[in-house]
Structures are given as structure tokens and as C-alpha cells.
Scaffold this motif. Structure first.
Motif, short mmCIF file in Angstrom:
data_model
loop_
_atom_site.label_atom_id
_atom_site.label_comp_id
_atom_site.label_asym_id
_atom_site.label_seq_id
_atom_site.Cartn_x
_atom_site.Cartn_y
_atom_site.Cartn_z
N TYR A 31 28.62 39.57 -19.85
CA TYR A 31 28.92 38.16 -19.99
C TYR A 31 30.09 37.93 -20.93
O TYR A 31 30.77 36.93 -20.86
CB TYR A 31 27.70 37.41 -20.51
N ILE B 203 27.33 31.15 -23.26
CA ILE B 203 26.59 31.78 -22.15
C ILE B 203 25.44 30.87 -21.74
O ILE B 203 24.63 30.46 -22.58
CB ILE B 203 26.04 33.14 -22.58
N LEU C 65 18.06 37.04 -20.44
CA LEU C 65 18.94 38.12 -20.86
C LEU C 65 18.03 39.21 -21.42
O LEU C 65 17.19 38.92 -22.27
CB LEU C 65 19.89 37.61 -21.94
N VAL D 44 22.50 31.11 -19.30
CA VAL D 44 21.72 31.85 -18.30
C VAL D 44 20.26 31.58 -18.53
O VAL D 44 19.86 31.05 -19.57
CB VAL D 44 21.96 33.37 -18.41
N SER E 272 36.18 41.88 -15.45
CA SER E 272 34.96 42.52 -14.97
C SER E 272 35.23 43.52 -13.88
O SER E 272 34.39 44.36 -13.56
CB SER E 272 33.99 41.47 -14.45
N GLU F 230 23.74 43.76 -20.37
CA GLU F 230 24.00 42.52 -19.64
C GLU F 230 24.91 41.61 -20.44
O GLU F 230 25.86 41.05 -19.92
CB GLU F 230 22.69 41.78 -19.36
#
Lengths: 577, 408, 366
Positions: free
Chosen positions: A298, A284, A289, A286, A303, A294
Motif C-alpha cells: 500500500y 490507506i 490488513l 481498507v 507496484s 501487505e
């Protein structure tokens, strides 16, 4: 060719239209898993030429591949090293921490005594993140007073003699210091030392352990996870009490550096599963978070499917049980919910209390829950289908009373039911937002609109209100909140299908739904696993909850390392005879 | 993506045309019963009884609305009748809730009802498990006389009139049974006969009651003289007999009871047994102990042997057997009466109707191995020479006595 | 864990049932009754036994090649151009048969639904799920049919229980119906189940090993024989012979006869659920198998690209005949001829492969 085929029959508009649909879907649609383009390029002679190299097994969906990113993860790591000169280092660190801008950054400058001479010191910390009295008593007091009372011969004695904290470390990169200070450490810069010392003094204000909000039980423990990841892991460790419980730490988020804990039991959880979860968490990329909700998004595979693919729990006992059954639990700092993976649809339909109830009760309650879910999913759709297409199925008396009730309603059933469903959803949404004092007003207004007024105004028929309310209550009876929402969304699709195709439409929809749901995986485990695909002995166990002393084995679909869970769990029965 | 969208839109537009194909429940008029009568110029007089939606959703309730709406049209068939009706009924006619199709006796005798039966079985609107019957009066009179007193809705009344709830339940009332018999047995079958009670008729019958016909359990009424003290209400009063798909006669109440026994209906019902001396009677409740054993020997002349086992008890305290002689005489009297009645019925089917209306052919088939042989045997002709033997055994108990405590 | 590329015996059996159910439950009882009269149930029973024997024979011949797929085997055994051509012909026969089946079953569905719905419209509700299911692939199809199977079984059980009052042993007499010669001929000279067997062999690369193939196939053949036997027996018991010849959709007629008391006024619409599910499952398996064959023939990477094309062809073939009766006629001819074709193809390919000692490719080991 198709044109000719069509024209041999009396061409009808619908036929052509349907052909057009298939043409469009078929020829131009690019399905990611199947190389349509390649198929279109097959020439007729290719049909008779064989090349085994091009053949790659039964078609199964490939894993989607994501394009490489030009993302720069180097935002917090490393950084310039300390030079050894107190002045320069202090200036550099001030700059790094934006001393002038950050109001909550506190710097205490003082002197301490090392090897018989006074040296300058600076302590950096964020106000609120540290335990103030701890800093005063165990960092500043030893350094300022203690160093003068005891003889400090060298710099290493500061760490060995003066600082009595459990977590103290030396660092010489500014980036690491910045990372630590954000986690509630006190950073000490000491003249002539060359390195900085980071002393753990975490102590921020937070919520304590409270009773669960969502998963309430009657028999069973009543503590819940809190936002503190350490407390949460401690709660689990307290229940498992075994050295093989592993809690791997990751930090996700380039900026936020949120601690994420991956927990599993070394001798129980399947190796492959742990590796897969680890791989997903590590990949991941990002900036920040905040919560497990959330993180879940991920980590999940599909999804757009309404089915939730992981189970979230706020109960340590549930998480611990999952661990002991060979699952993996992921905790995120700042979020009181643990994610349990993998999970199945049947587990989503379990409540926290199921394991604390006796077998007959569980079976009855599960049956009811399943019915409730089906009602909330299908009932309005089936009502529309019956009223529009299959009036003959109803007993004549009932039909006549429905007709009598509907005669005053000007709208077709589909409009009627959509009005009701929408207003119900609006009321539900408002109910979630409304401040508590206004809650009563909302419920009164809602009850009036949905109940009395709509009927007497002749907008809806009374029987429809029964249908809509049963469906709404059914979605509340579903233990998993996400599954409830899922039913709410799909309900509208089923209403539409019921209106256009009757039972036929509903069945077609249900089939597609089944196909899509059974193709959904939770960390590689199919969501319907003990049933579709079938595993050995899985179906009876799913249909009827077995007695607790007969649950000898862990589920084989999670590939546990230790398959047997208990052995002759009721040995006393044998002894008696 | 744009093409995906286009496909989705096109699919949605086709799907939405489905809304057009549906009809709301309240846009339909529901037929509860259909009557078929002989009309002029070879047409049929088709009568429809509709259900009125009333009471149901109304909170106020109020006065009771007439729940029936009876319309008669003349048309070549039931379906064309419906088409005609469509011209002046505002709602679409829906026959999915039809409970009963009644044929008038006149039509049945004159033209037969086979083509109507075939129509009804093979179409979607009607279903094979609806009831069919023959009416003595015209169907419209019958429908008008259907006055549900115990039931709230008219369709419940029809349901109860023919269904298992009542003692006179019979599988012969179902459409498919009649249709099957009509096809398989070459048009020989029986269909329930429904009449409308009449004060005048009751008076006539009552003059002779009860000593006119001894030994017959007070049931020996032909189909048109059931002494009901009603003022014009529909009543089940026997069977219409069809031979070669045309009605040729009727069976009365006692004969109907025997048909019921042969159909293996367990509850035979209450009987009032008049003694030979005719000055006293006893009430007996009869049941079948076992299904009747029917054996058919297929020779040049078929031999049909029927064994019926019945069990009865007195319906109230007060009548007991004084001694075994008393028992023997009572039981002997009853069983011989039953035997005689059964033989009379069978003889009647052979001699008067000349057709196997009770479906012994089903049993006779078992004597053959192949369908062709069975066809060649020509049961229909052979039945006219059939010989019957009937044995009825009756066990009696006192009131409240256990069934298996045999006295002897 | 890894999406389950191989399926076990239970799933294999379900795959077989999947294919057979639509045909055996909806069409076969009427076919048999119109051929041999009221002794159709004996024929089905014997046919079941014959199918088990046939399956064992073919399974024994097929043993070294399990996991290879029929399309692949054809190519290897009969050399590329010839094998390819044969595969192509098989696909064509499949499509014609599939199209006819689609038409007949859709026609039945339309009868159940409403008078006003057109056949194309009903077809859309059948074919779009088929398309999605076939595109999602083999596992999706098996999984979905596992979820549907209990309902099918339940519906047969409910129907058989609810019809109990209508059972009349007299309807089974005379016991040999149209004659024992005809019974034996229909039972043993028409090879039942070859169509399904062929699919099973086509898709056998998704099954683990020979044991899975054999056990799954046996359970499947046995279960479908039992099912259709029970169902045909019910039909013969409750509807007397000359009448039963006239009823096109036994399941439909039987449900029409049920009187459910005052709970449901009519049972027919509830059958739609089961019926549609079974049809969609069967057709999507057919499409997947055809795509697999085409894939083997053309050597493309995935067979999914063929799916929309195949679905469209099935639809077009389905709407070709003018009327339902025409469809029945064509279907009858196709069925009566094609089983010889199937058994011929299967035996020819297997025997040639055995004689030429074709070996499994390295790619399919383990």
C-alpha cells in the motif's frame, strides 16, 4: 510526408513495420505524465506564440492521483451512547456484540456493593483474548468480595480503590467499548453508574521471541520480532534506550483495526520523511490488513517494477540501526517483519551480518554477492546470446567442446534453456510447498531430472546445466528475498532479448532496466541514490565499505536532522602519541 | 490499451524475426586455417582446414577421432572459395575462429599476396591478429603435416607454433603487422616461412654438420635446410622476404634471430658457440639487456647505426672463465660474430633485395616534420645507398653469477 | 527527497560526457585522422584547450540566464516569432545531425553484431530504449548514464592497456602530419563542443545555479577532451598513418587487434555493451533536448509528447542515405557547417539578450 520519406529509400518491410510501431506508440499512446493530447493539439501558429503561464518546468513524472472513493470508514467508531439505564444499556451492548451468535463472548453477571447497597454488574470479555486468572483475581474478586470488605462510598471508588489494573478507563460510547473488547479488555456495566468501565486484561496465547528464521547471523544478536507489536516495539526500545525514540500508533483497516506502529528517532529522522510516511499510512482506506508485506504494497510508489522498494527485516538490531541512521521503521501487529524505509538497492544487497563483520571480510563478501546477483540476472541471457550470435568470443577449444555437447540436442538453445529454467522454477516452487518428509524425494527427483537424465536423454547439453545452476544459486545468494525473485523474473526477459538480439538486445534491455530502476523511489528517495543520482562522497562509500571508525556521517539522502554519527571514534589512537 | 497491446505485439513480431538471424554454434563449421595456393587459369587453390568437434562432451572418450578435415577448392578469392564450399558442406562456414592463413611460396613469388591481405584485414570474418605465413610446400601438404603431439587441439598447436611460448616468436607473424608494412613501407616486409621437415633433407644437411660453417652458433641454416629429424611435420624455418609485395627471397635461422633482436624480443635464446679452434663449444643463453638503439641519419645516403646490448650466461656448470684474457677473447669472438652477421643481413637487404624490409623507415620518419616532406625524400630509393654501422656489446657471466657482478 | 529536480556539477558533467562520448569516441578519431593525418592527437589536444576557453567565454556571457534554458532565452531575446523560428531551425539541425549519427553508429553496431542482421533491426534496439528513456525524462537519462559511464571508462582503459604491445612511437612521426597550418586551422577554426554546449544550455533549467553549470561544464569539457585525446593517441600510436585513414570505426579496429590470449578468443562483441549504452544515452539526451526546445517554443505543458515523434524522425532521417559512405559524406558536411551555425546562434542570442538587458523570469528565481 513519412510515406514519401520511406519510399525514397528502397522500401523494406522491416522499415515500414518499425515506423508503424513508432507511429502507434507515439501518436496514440497516452503517457500519464505527458499530455500527448495537448501536444497533438498544438497548431503550427502556436509554435510562434509564447505564453509563459503554460510553461511548467522540466518534465518530471507527476504523482499519480487516485479518484475519490465513496468509501464509508464509519464502521467501528462512535456508535450510540450509553443511556445510563443498566437494562437498556445491557440490551444494547448485547445486540452490538451479537451475543447469541458469538460463542466466545463471555458474560459474567454478579452484584457488587456500592454505598451500602447491592448493585447489578455484568462483565463482558472474549474468551481467549484475556488472561483468565487475571480477570478472576483482579477484577471479579475485588468487585464481588472486596467491595464488601472495604467500604465503597461512591462509584468513583470502584476505579480508584477496587480495580488495581494499570489501564482502566471510563467510556460511554458503545463503539469504543466494542473496539476495546476486541483488544482483550473486560467491559464492566454497572447498574446506576451511567458509564461503562473498560479494564485492560490482554492475555492471549502467542509465540515468544525466537531466533530469526531468514536473517541468520553468526556474530550478532539472535532474537527476532514476534507477531506481538508491543513485544516488537519493546525490543527496539530496549536497543535504542533513548527518550527521543517515538512510536506513533495508527490503526489501519476499518474492520480489522490492525495496530500499526510508526517508529523514528525524533532528533535524527528527517521531518519530511516522517511526515510523508505518516501521510501515506493515514491515507490507506481498507477493510483489513494482516501483515507488513501487505502494508508495504500500500505504501510503495511503483507496484509493477520488480525492484522491492522497502526492506523488511525480522531483526530488532537491524531495525534499531536503521532508526539510528535516520530511517523510519513501520511495524504491523501480527507480522514479525518490520519495514525499513527508505532503502536503496545497495542496502538491499547488504545482509544482516555486514555490520558485525570486519571491513576486509565485508568487502569481499559484498563483491561476491554482487557477482552472484549479476550472474543470476544475466548469465543465461548472455549464454544464449553467445551461442546464437557471438560464437567467436569463446576460446576455440571451449567452443568445440560446446559444439560437441550440443550436437546431440535436437532443440535450439532458447528452447533448451527455457525448458531447464521452467523445470527449475517448478522444482523450486514445489520445494517451498512440499511437507518435510517428502522433501528428500523431491530433491532426489529434481536432481535426477535436472542433472543426469536430461543430459543422457539428449534434451539439454551439460554446459547449460552449469549455467542454469549458477544462475539459480546466484539468486539464493542475494540477501533480499524479493530482489532474488526480481532477478528470476527478469532473467526470462534477458533470455528472450539475448535470443533475438544477442549482446545488443541484452544491452538494450539492461539500459531500459537501468532507466526504470533508477526512476524508482522509496518514499521519495531514488533507489540507486548514492550512485545515480550522485551524492557527495557517496560513490566511494558504496563501492568500498569503510572502516567502522571512519563512518562519521549518516547518509545525506535521508536528510537526517543529525548529520554526524560519531566523532573521533578512535580517540585512544591520539592519546597514545 | 488495445493500441498499446497492438504496438507490443508488432514489436514482438519484429523482434522475433531476430531469431531467424541467429545461428546456433553447432550449425557452423569452424575454419581453423586457410591456405592459398596458385591454381590453374589464374584461379587460387584455397584450402580450408576445419576443426572436428570430438571428445569434448563425450563421457566415454574412446578412440581418438581424426580432428582435421581438409578441403581444397579452386576459386578466384578466399571468399568465393567459401561460397563454393557451402555447396557441399552441410554446416555454415564460420571463419571467426581462423588462426592461420598460409600462402604458398609459389603464389607469393608469382603474384604476391597483398590483395589477400587487404581482404582479410577489412572483413568481419577474419581478424587482424591472426597469423599469416608463407609455406614452402603446398598449404594442403602443410596442413596435413600438422601433427599436434604436445597439444590436444590443432588450433593450440598453431597458436603455440607462432606465439610467445616458443623462442621463435615474432610479431611479423601477425596479419596486421604485415598489412601495415605492406601499406606503409611500399610493400617491403617479411613474413614467417613454414616448411615441412623431410628425412632426405636432414640427411644432406647432417653430412656437413657441424664444422661446415664455423663461428655461427650452429644456426647458420638457410630456410630450406633446417636439420630436423622429423618425419614430415610442420616447422618454422625462417622468413620470406617481400619486396613490392612479391616474395623475392628468404632469410635463414641466424638472420631470423637478428630480426628478433631488432624487434626487441628479450629472450634471444640458447646458442652453441663453436670456438675458433673448432674442437670445443659452449652453451650460452643470451638475452637483450636494452632495446637495440637504432639511429637513422637521413642525408643523401642514409646512415643507419645500430647498437645492440646483449647479456649471456653459460647454461651449465663446467665452463668458466679462467682469467680475464679468456673472457675478453670469448666475448670479443662472440660480439664480432654477431656484428658480422648483422652487417651481412643488412647489406643483403640493401644489395640483394634493395628494400627496407626491416622497417628502418619508422625511425627515419622522425627526422621530418611533415608527411609530405617524408614522401618527397623517397626513402625507398635512398635506402639502396644506405650505409650501416653495427655495434654489439656482450656481457658474459658464469653460470649462476649475478648479472651485475662485472668481472674486470 | 523530492525526486531531485536539480542536478549537481557531477551529473552536469556526466550529461555533457553523455552527449559527447558517442561522437568523440566512435567517429571523431577517424575524422581527425582523415583531415590532418597522424597528428590528429595534437589537434584533439588543442581542440580541447580551445573548447575550454570557448566554454568559459560562453559561460561568462550566459551567467545571468543559467536556469532559463536556451529555447526560452531565444524567445525573450529575439522576440517571439523570430526566436520561435530560430528554435525550430535549431531542432531541425539537431534532428538531421542526430539522424546521421544514429545511422553511422548503428551501422557500426551492425558490423559488430552479425552479418545477417539488418540496419533497421539494430536501430530498433537502439531507438526503443531511447524512446523509453526520453519519456521517463531528464533525470532517468542522467542516472542511467551514470551507471554506464564506469563501463565506458573501463573499456577505454582495458583497450589502452591491451594494445600496449602495439604502440609504436614511429607511427606518430612525422610529428606535424599533414602540416602545422592544417592542424591550427582544424583545431581553432572549427569550434569543437558547441553542439554539446548548446544542449547543456538548453537543459540548464535542470541545473542548480551558475556554479553548477560552470563547474559541471568544465569537468565535462575537460573529461571528454582527455578521453578523446587518450583515445586518438592510442589510435595514432597503434595504427600507422595511411592505414588509419582507411579504418572507419577506430574502436572496432582497435579491439580487433587485441589478442586476449586464451580467455576470450575475440574482444569485439564485448565492446557492444559499452557502445550500445553510449549511443542510447547520447541519442536520448539529444531527443530530450529537442523536446525541451520544442516545448519552449510551443509553450505546452510537458515536452514528453514530442518524444515519440522526434524518435521517429531520427529513425527516418537515419535510413534516408543509401549507403554508409553517403552517410559519412552528409555527416561531414553537416558537421563542418553546423558548428559555425551553433556558435553563431549561441553568441547572437547571448549578445542580444545582454544588449537588450533581458531579465530572468520570476518563475526561475532560486
Amino acid at each position: 510526408m513519412f510515406r514519401v520519406l520511406i519510399e525514397t529509400r528502397d522500401t523494406e518491410f522491416v522499415t515500414t513495420q518499425i515506423c508503424a510501431i513508432f507511429c502507434l506508440i507515439g501518436i496514440f499512446h497516452e503517457f500519464p505524465a505527458h499530455n500527448t493530447q495537448e501536444v497533438m493539439r498544438v497548431k503550427f501558429r502556436d509554435l510562434f506564440l509564447y505564453s509563459p503561464e503554460r510553461d511548467e518546468g522540466v518534465f518530471i513524472l507527476d504523482e499519480p492521483s487516485y479518484p475519490p472513493t465513496d468509501y464509508d470508514p464509519q464502521m467501528n467508531e462512535g456508535g450510540p451512547e450509553l443511556t445510563g439505564s443498566y437494562k437498556k444499556d445491557k440490551a444494547a451492548f448485547d445486540r452490538e456484540m451479537e451475543k447469541d451468535l458469538n460463542g466466545d463472548l463471555k458474560i459474567r453477571e454478579f452484584t457488587t456493593r456500592v454505598a451500602g447497597r447491592d448493585v447489578k454488574c455484568a462483565a463482558y470479555f472474549f474468551d481467549g483474548l484475556v488472561d483468565k486468572s487475571g480477570v478472576n483475581d483482579f477484577i471479579l474478586r475485588p468487585l464481588m468480595l472486596g467491595s464488601r470488605a472495604t467500604e465503597i462510598r461512591s462509584y468513583s471508588d470502584i476505579m480508584n480503590v477496587l480495580l488495581v489494573q494499570s489501564e482502566v478507563k471510563e467510556t460511554n460510547t458503545i463503539g469504543t467499548l466494542a473496539f476495546d473488547i476486541n483488544f482483550g479488555s473486560v467491559i464492566l456495566l454497572i447498574e446506576g453508574y451511567g458509564k461503562a468501565i473498560s479494564v485492560d486484561a490482554k492475555g492471549w496465547e502467542h509465540r515468544g521471541i525466537e531466533s530469526p528464521e531468514v536473517e541468520k547471523v553468526i556474530r550478532g544478536p539472535n532474537d527476532a520480532f514476534s507477531e506481538q507489536i508491543r513485544e516488537s516495539t519493546a525490543l527496539i526500545r530496549h536497543l535504542v534506550r533513548n527518550k527521543s525514540l517515538i512510536s506513533r500508533e495508527f490503526s489501519v483497516g476499518t474492520i480489522s483495526q490492525t495496530p500499526v506502529s510508526l517508529m523514528y528517532i525524533k532528533n535524527v529522522a528527517g521531518e519530511q520523511l516522517v511526515r510523508e510516511v505518516e501521510r501515506r499510512i493515514k491515507s490507506i482506506e481498507v477493510d483489513y490488513l494482516f501483515s507488513s508485506a501487505e502494508l508495504e504494497q500500500y505504501l510503495e510508489e511503483s507496484s509493477l517494477i520488480t525492484l522491492p522498494q522497502f526492506m523488511a527485516t525480522e531483526r530488532p538490531d537491524r531495525a534499531a540501526r536503521a532508526l539510528l541512521l535516520g530511517r523510519v521503521v513501520v511495524l504491523v501487529d501480527g507480522s514479525p517483519f518490520a519495514i525499513v524505509m527508505p532503502t536503496t538497492v545497495f542496502e538491499l544487497n547488504e545482509s544482516a551480518e555486514d555490520h558485525y563483520l570486519r571491513t576486509p571480510y565485508v568487502n569481499m563478501i559484498r563483491g561476491i554477492r554482487f557477482m552472484a546477483f549479476l550472474c543470476s540476472l544475466l548469465l543465461p541471457g548472455i549464454y544464449v546470446a553467445v551461442v546464437n550470435f557471438h560464437g567467436e568470443i569463446l576460446p576455440t577449444d571451449m567452443l568445440i567442446s560446446i559444439v560437441a555437447a550440443r550436437d546431440k540436442v535436437p532443440f535450439p538453445t532458447i528452447v533448451e534453456i527455457i525448458i531447464m529454467e521452467l523445470s527449475l522454477e517448478i522444482i523450486r516452487e514445489a520445494g517451498a510447498r512440499v511437507p518435510t518428509p517428502s522433501g528428500t524425494t523431491l530433491s532426489i527427483v529434481g536432481a535426477l531430472i535436472l542433472g543426469q537424465a536430461a543430459v543422457s536423454a539428449g534434451i539439454v547439453s551439460p554446459i547449460l546445466i552449469i549455467i542454469v545452476s549458477i544462475a539459480a544459486i546466484g539468486s539464493f545468494a542475494t540477501p533480499n528475498y524479493y530482489l532474488g525473485i526480481s532477478a528470476r523474473i527478469l532473467r526470462f526477459i534477458y533470455i528472450f532479448l539475448g535470443a533475438v538480439g544477442g549482446f545488443l538486445g541484452i544491452t538494450a534491455g539492461a539500459f531500459v532496466n537501468a532507466v526504470l530502476w533508477t526512476c524508482t523511489y522509496s518514499v521519495g528517495v531514488p533507489m540507486f541514490v548514492p550512485v545515480a543520482p550522485i551524492t557527495k562522497g557517496g560513490v566511494p562509500k558504496t563501492l568500498v565499505y569503510p572502516r567502522i571508525w571512519k563512518q562519521d556521517y549518516r547518509d545525506d539522502y535521508v536528510n537526517p536532522r543529525r548529520r554526524r554519527k560519531q566523532q573521533s571514534a578512535r580517540g585512544w589512537k591520539k592519546d597514545e602519541n | 490499451m488495445r493500441r498499446k497491446l497492438l504496438a507490443a505485439l508488432l514489436a514482438a513480431s519484429v523482434l522475433l524475426s531476430g531469431c531467424n538471424m541467429s545461428t546456433e554454434v553447432n550449425d557452423k563449421a569452424y575454419v581453423i586455417a586457410v591456405g592459398v595456393d596458385k591454381g590453374s587459369n589464374g584461379l587460387l587453390k584455397v584450402t580450408f582446414m576445419f576443426a572436428y568437434p570430438s571428445g569434448g562432451g563425450d563421457e566415454a572418450g574412446g578412440e581418438k577421432v581424426d580432428e582435421k578435415d581438409i578441403v581444397t577448392v579452386e576459386a578466384p578469392s578466399i571468399y568465393s572459395g567459401m561460397r563454393l564450399l557451402d555447396t557441399f558442406k552441410s554446416k555454415r562456414i564460420d571463419t571467426n575462429h581462423t588462426k592461420l592463413v598460409a600462402f604458398s611460396q609459389e603464389l607469393a613469388e608469382d603474384r604476391g599476396v597483398f590483395s589477400q591481405l587487404t581482404d582479410l584485414v577489412n572483413t568481419r570474418g577474419f581478424r587482424p591478429s591472426i597469423y599469416v605465413c608463407v609455406t614452402q610446400e603446398s598449404p594442403s601438404k602443410l596442413f596435413n603435416s600438422m601433427e599436434p603431439k604436445q597439444d590436444v587441439f590443432i588450433e593450440k598447436f598453431i597458436e603455440h607454433l607462432f606465439s610467445k611460448v616458443a623462442y621463435n616468436a615474432t610479431s611479423r607473424a601477425y596479419l596486421y603487422n604485415n598489412y601495415f608494412s605492406a601499406v606503409v613501407e611500399d610493400g617491403s616486409y617479411i613474413m614467417p616461412l613454414v616448411g615441412v621437415t623431410d628425412k632426405e633433407k636432414v640427411k644432406e644437411a647432417a653430412e656437413d654438420y657441424p664444422y661446415k660453417k664455423p663461428d655461427d652458433f650452429a644456426l647458420n641454416y638457410t630456410a630450406d635446410e633446417v636439420p630436423l629429424h622429423g618425419d614430415g611435420s610442420a616447422a618454422l624455418c625462417g622468413y620470406g622476404v617481400f619486396v613490392d609485395n612479391k616474395m623475392v627471397g628468404t632469410l635463414g635461422m641466424m638472420e631470423g634471430t637478428i630480426v628478433k633482436i631488432l624487434e626487441k624480443n628479450k629472450n634471444v635464446g640458447q646458442f652453441c658457440v663453436l670456438y675458433p679452434d673448432r674442437d670445443s663449444y659452449a652453451n650460452v643463453n643470451l638475452q637483450l639487456t636494452n632495446a637495440p638503439i637504432v639511429t637513422v641519419k637521413t642525408g643523401d645516403a642514409p646512415e643507419i647505426d645500430i647498437r645492440i646490448q646483449l647479456w649471456g650466461e653459460f647454461t651449465g656448470i663446467g665452463r668458466t672463465f679462467r682469467n680475464s684474457e679468456d673472457y675478453e677473447s670469448f666475448v670479443g669472438y662472440m660480439s664480432s660474430a654477431f656484428e658480422r652477421k648483422t652487417e651481412e643481413l643488412l647489406e643483403r637487404t640493401r644489395a640483394e633485395f634493395g628494400a627496407d624490409i626491416l622497417g628502418f623507415g619508422d625511425k627515419a620518419k622522425a627526422n621530418f616534420l611533415r608527411y609530405r616532406e617524408w614522401k618527397d625524400y623517397n626513402w625507398k630509393e635512398k635506402y639502396k645507398d644506405a650505409r650501416f654501422s653495427v655495434h654489439v656489446e656482450i656481457d658474459m657471466n658464469d653460470y649462476g653469477e649475478l648479472r651485475f657482478s662485472q668481472r674486470k | 527527497m523530492n525526486g531531485g529536480k536539480k542536478i549537481g556539477p557531477a551529473s552536469t558533467a556526466i550529461l555533457f560526457l553523455n552527449l559527447a562520448m558517442a561522437k568523440y569516441l566512435m567517429v571523431l578519431p577517424h575524422f581527425m585522422v582523415s583531415e590532418v593525418g597522424n597528428s590528429a592527437w595534437i589537434v584533439i589536444f588543442l581542440k580541447g584547450l580551445a573548447a575550454i576557453g570557448l566554454f568559459l567565454l560562453i559561460a561568462a556571457l550566459y551567467k545571468p540566464y543559467v536556469g532559463m534554458g536556451l529555447g526560452e532565452l531565444t524567445r525573450r531575446a529575439l522576440t517571439s516569432p523570430l526566436g520561435g523560428a530560430l528554435n525550430f531551425i535549431i531542432v531541425c539541425v539537431m534532428l538531421v545531425r542526430g539522424g546521421m549519427l544514429f545511422r553511422i553508429l548503428t551501422e557500426a553496431l551492425q558490423t559488430l553484431e552479425t552479418d545477417t542482421v539488418t540496419i533497421e533491426y539494430v536501430g530498433l534496439f537502439v531507438l526503443i530504449p531511447v524512446l523509453i528513456c526520453a519519456l521517463k525524462g531528464f533525470n532517468a537519462n542522467v542516472n542511467a548514464s551514470i551507471l554506464i559511464l564506469p563501463f565506458t571508462v573501463l573499456s577505454v582503459v582495458i583497450i589502452s592497456v591491451a594494445l600496449a604491445p602495439h604502440y609504436e612511437v614511429g607511427n606518430l612521426m612525422p610529428i606535424f602530419g599533414e602540416g602545422e597550418g592544417k592542424i591550427l586551422e582544424t583545431a581553432f577554426l572549427r569550434f569543437g563542443g558547441t553542439f554539446e554546449l548548446m544542449y547543456l544550455m538548453t537543459l540548464s533549467r535542470s541545473m542548480g545555479d551558475y556554479k553548477t553549470f560552470k563547474r559541471g561544464g568544465l569537468i565535462g569539457v575537460g573529461a571528454i577532451s582527455l578521453f578523446s585525446f587518450i583515445f586518438t593517441l592510442i589510435y595514432c600510436l597503434s595504427v600507422p598513418y595511411p592505414v588509419s585513414k582507411n579504418f572507419f570505426f577506430p574502436l572496432y579496429q582497435l579491439t580487433r587487434m587485441i589478442k586476449a590470449g586464451s580467455f576470450l578468443q575475440r574482444m569485439e562483441p564485448t565492446v557492444i555493451f559499452v557502445w550500445t549504452g553510449v549511443i542510447i544515452c547520447g541519442l536520448s539526451t539529444l531527443v530530450i533536448a529537442a523536446a525541451e526546445l520544442l516545448k519552449n517554443t510551443s509553450g505546452t505543458k510537458g515536452g514528453g509528447g514530442f518524444v515519440p515523434l522526434l524518435v521517429m524522425i531520427i529513425f527516418l532521417v537515419g535510413v534516408l542515405p543509401r549507403s554508409e559512405l553517403d552517410t559519412y559524406g552528409i555527416y561531414k558536411v553537416v558537421v563542418n557547417i553546423s558548428h559555425y551555425f551553433y556558435i553563431g546562434v549561441i553568441l547572437a542570442v547571448l549578445l542580444t539578450a545582454r544588449l537588450r538587458k533581458v531579465e530572468r523570469g520570476l518563475a526561475y528565481e532560486a
